[in-house]
Motif scaffolding. Structure first.
Motif, PDB file in Angstrom:
ATOM      1  N   ALA A  97       0.866  -1.304  -0.005  1.00  0.00           N
ATOM      2  CA  ALA A  97       0.068  -0.088   0.096  1.00  0.00           C
ATOM      3  C   ALA A  97       1.004   1.216  -0.122  1.00  0.00           C
ATOM      4  O   ALA A  97       0.510   2.193  -0.693  1.00  0.00           O
ATOM      5  CB  ALA A  97      -0.994  -0.006   1.047  1.00  0.00           C
ATOM      6  N   MET A  98       1.888   1.190   0.643  1.00  0.00           N
ATOM      7  CA  MET A  98       2.898   2.370   0.713  1.00  0.00           C
ATOM      8  C   MET A  98       3.664   2.513  -0.586  1.00  0.00           C
ATOM      9  O   MET A  98       3.837   3.735  -0.976  1.00  0.00           O
ATOM     10  CB  MET A  98       3.938   2.103   1.962  1.00  0.00           C
ATOM     11  N   VAL A  99       3.839   1.289  -1.378  1.00  0.00           N
ATOM     12  CA  VAL A  99       4.369   1.605  -2.678  1.00  0.00           C
ATOM     13  C   VAL A  99       3.642   2.092  -3.625  1.00  0.00           C
ATOM     14  O   VAL A  99       3.822   3.088  -4.348  1.00  0.00           O
ATOM     15  CB  VAL A  99       5.024   0.140  -3.073  1.00  0.00           C
ATOM     16  N   TYR A 100       2.185   1.646  -3.277  1.00  0.00           N
ATOM     17  CA  TYR A 100       0.908   2.127  -4.308  1.00  0.00           C
ATOM     18  C   TYR A 100       0.804   3.879  -4.082  1.00  0.00           C
ATOM     19  O   TYR A 100       0.771   4.698  -4.974  1.00  0.00           O
ATOM     20  CB  TYR A 100      -0.101   1.397  -4.004  1.00  0.00           C
ATOM     21  N   MET A 101       1.026   4.221  -2.817  1.00  0.00           N
ATOM     22  CA  MET A 101       0.727   5.586  -2.437  1.00  0.00           C
ATOM     23  C   MET A 101       1.787   6.353  -2.926  1.00  0.00           C
ATOM     24  O   MET A 101       1.730   7.391  -3.357  1.00  0.00           O
ATOM     25  CB  MET A 101       0.573   5.794  -0.734  1.00  0.00           C
ATOM     26  N   THR A 102       3.006   5.952  -2.739  1.00  0.00           N
ATOM     27  CA  THR A 102       4.409   6.631  -3.285  1.00  0.00           C
ATOM     28  C   THR A 102       4.377   6.698  -4.915  1.00  0.00           C
ATOM     29  O   THR A 102       4.333   7.802  -5.450  1.00  0.00           O
ATOM     30  CB  THR A 102       5.614   5.760  -2.940  1.00  0.00           C
ATOM     31  N   ALA A 103       3.907   5.698  -5.637  1.00  0.00           N
ATOM     32  CA  ALA A 103       3.660   5.713  -7.037  1.00  0.00           C
ATOM     33  C   ALA A 103       2.843   6.832  -7.289  1.00  0.00           C
ATOM     34  O   ALA A 103       2.683   7.444  -8.310  1.00  0.00           O
ATOM     35  CB  ALA A 103       3.408   4.390  -7.567  1.00  0.00           C
ATOM     36  N   ALA A 104       1.440   6.715  -6.807  1.00  0.00           N
ATOM     37  CA  ALA A 104       0.560   7.563  -6.883  1.00  0.00           C
ATOM     38  C   ALA A 104       0.683   9.047  -6.704  1.00  0.00           C
ATOM     39  O   ALA A 104       0.278   9.923  -7.430  1.00  0.00           O
ATOM     40  CB  ALA A 104      -0.902   7.309  -6.207  1.00  0.00           C
ATOM     41  N   ALA A 105       1.588   9.287  -5.814  1.00  0.00           N
ATOM     42  CA  ALA A 105       1.937  10.716  -5.394  1.00  0.00           C
ATOM     43  C   ALA A 105       2.944  10.896  -6.639  1.00  0.00           C
ATOM     44  O   ALA A 105       2.840  12.170  -6.840  1.00  0.00           O
ATOM     45  CB  ALA A 105       2.722  10.609  -3.986  1.00  0.00           C
ATOM     46  N   VAL A 106       3.784  10.255  -7.037  1.00  0.00           N
ATOM     47  CA  VAL A 106       4.744  10.613  -8.499  1.00  0.00           C
ATOM     48  C   VAL A 106       3.703  10.956  -9.599  1.00  0.00           C
ATOM     49  O   VAL A 106       4.326  11.802 -10.176  1.00  0.00           O
ATOM     50  CB  VAL A 106       5.611   9.382  -8.631  1.00  0.00           C
ATOM     51  N   SER A 107       2.820   9.983  -9.582  1.00  0.00           N
ATOM     52  CA  SER A 107       2.234  10.172 -11.153  1.00  0.00           C
ATOM     53  C   SER A 107       1.290  11.108 -10.949  1.00  0.00           C
ATOM     54  O   SER A 107       0.933  11.708 -12.088  1.00  0.00           O
ATOM     55  CB  SER A 107       1.522   8.843 -11.413  1.00  0.00           C
ATOM     56  N   GLY A 108       0.661  11.699 -10.005  1.00  0.00           N
ATOM     57  CA  GLY A 108      -0.233  12.515  -9.762  1.00  0.00           C
ATOM     58  C   GLY A 108       0.221  13.991  -9.291  1.00  0.00           C
ATOM     59  O   GLY A 108      -0.384  14.954  -8.822  1.00  0.00           O
ATOM     60  N   GLY A 109       1.731  14.128  -8.851  1.00  0.00           N
ATOM     61  CA  GLY A 109       2.205  15.357  -8.509  1.00  0.00           C
ATOM     62  C   GLY A 109       2.010  15.582  -6.979  1.00  0.00           C
ATOM     63  O   GLY A 109       2.267  16.552  -6.431  1.00  0.00           O
ATOM     64  N   GLY A 110       1.387  14.523  -6.111  1.00  0.00           N
ATOM     65  CA  GLY A 110       1.394  14.598  -4.645  1.00  0.00           C
ATOM     66  C   GLY A 110      -0.058  14.142  -4.263  1.00  0.00           C
ATOM     67  O   GLY A 110      -0.944  13.750  -4.896  1.00  0.00           O
ATOM     68  N   HIS A 111      -0.134  14.038  -2.933  1.00  0.00           N
ATOM     69  CA  HIS A 111      -1.303  13.596  -2.437  1.00  0.00           C
ATOM     70  C   HIS A 111      -2.592  14.618  -2.662  1.00  0.00           C
ATOM     71  O   HIS A 111      -2.344  15.715  -2.881  1.00  0.00           O
ATOM     72  CB  HIS A 111      -1.235  13.401  -0.981  1.00  0.00           C
ATOM     73  N   GLY A 112      -3.714  14.004  -2.693  1.00  0.00           N
ATOM     74  CA  GLY A 112      -4.853  14.996  -2.626  1.00  0.00           C
ATOM     75  C   GLY A 112      -5.301  15.482  -4.365  1.00  0.00           C
ATOM     76  O   GLY A 112      -6.103  16.196  -4.381  1.00  0.00           O
ATOM     77  N   ARG A 113      -4.418  14.491  -5.398  1.00  0.00           N
ATOM     78  CA  ARG A 113      -4.946  14.967  -6.520  1.00  0.00           C
ATOM     79  C   ARG A 113      -5.733  13.922  -7.354  1.00  0.00           C
ATOM     80  O   ARG A 113      -5.871  14.001  -8.520  1.00  0.00           O
ATOM     81  CB  ARG A 113      -3.561  15.138  -7.165  1.00  0.00           C
ATOM     82  N   GLY A 114      -6.017  12.946  -6.850  1.00  0.00           N
ATOM     83  CA  GLY A 114      -6.794  11.729  -7.428  1.00  0.00           C
ATOM     84  C   GLY A 114      -5.962  10.913  -8.370  1.00  0.00           C
ATOM     85  O   GLY A 114      -6.476  10.517  -9.241  1.00  0.00           O
ATOM     86  N   ALA A 115      -4.639  10.856  -7.732  1.00  0.00           N
ATOM     87  CA  ALA A 115      -3.930  10.208  -8.704  1.00  0.00           C
ATOM     88  C   ALA A 115      -3.804   8.557  -8.674  1.00  0.00           C
ATOM     89  O   ALA A 115      -3.353   7.830  -9.421  1.00  0.00           O
ATOM     90  CB  ALA A 115      -2.274  10.415  -8.311  1.00  0.00           C
TER      91      ALA A 115
END
Length: 174
Positions: A97-115
């Motif tokens: 889950a942490m790997v996923y959240m890290t990847a989502a933050a990279v692809s979406g420019g950060g938390h809270g962006r719906g990435a």
């Protein structure tokens, strides 16, 4: 909330999450004997979650790749622990889950962006919501002998519950 009050609230919430995760990680590190076993994995997750929650604004481009490597290593460690029994599966879910959240933050420019992927995010939210409810129930009915690695049963359960709530909060932000 409007403008600066909303951003102040978000920054304060982030720092409270950092504190919660860092304290949980420190407690787990104290319980760990060396860098093996579940308590060490929980310490790595606590400190990693704390670092991931630090509100850096536009800076910190180094953070996501470093955290990705740390959480991939934690996932491999959790996979290694699975040979000792399925009760370590939660550590693997948490690391992934942490790997996923890290990847989502990279692809979406950060938390809270719906990435994130809605189905995966929703599944993880359900898992951690259930984990937190179950952990809270167990904490309310806690008792019994102290864990093998020291500390009281209630404190260990509270630490795990705090980290579960931290994961839930972080998943809500992607």
């Amino acid at each position: 909330m409007h403008g600066s009050a909303a951003s102040l609230s978000a920054v304060l919430s982030s720092w409270l999450l950092v504190l919660l995760c860092a304290v949980s990680g420190a407690y787990c590190l104290r319980r760990a004997h060396g860098w093996g076993g579940a308590a060490a994995g929980e310490a790595v997750m606590g400190f990693g979650m704390a670092l991931m929650a630090v509100p850096l604004g536009g800076g910190g481009a180094w953070r996501q790749p470093v955290l990705g490597v740390v959480f991939c290593a934690a996932a491999l460690h959790a996979l290694w622990l699975l040979r000792g029994g399925a009760h370590h599966a939660h550590h693997l879910v948490g690391s992934l889950a942490m790997v996923y959240m890290t990847a989502a933050a990279v692809s979406g420019g950060g938390h809270g962006r719906g990435a994130g992927l809605p189905l995966l995010t929703g599944s993880l939210l359900l898992y951690y919501a259930g984990y937190v409810v179950l952990g809270g129930t167990r904490l309310l009915t806690a008792g019994g002998p102290a864990p093998a690695h020291g500390g009281s049963t209630e404190l260990v359960r509270a630490c795990r519950l705090a980290m579960g709530m931290g994961m839930l909060a972080m998943l809500l932000s992607i």
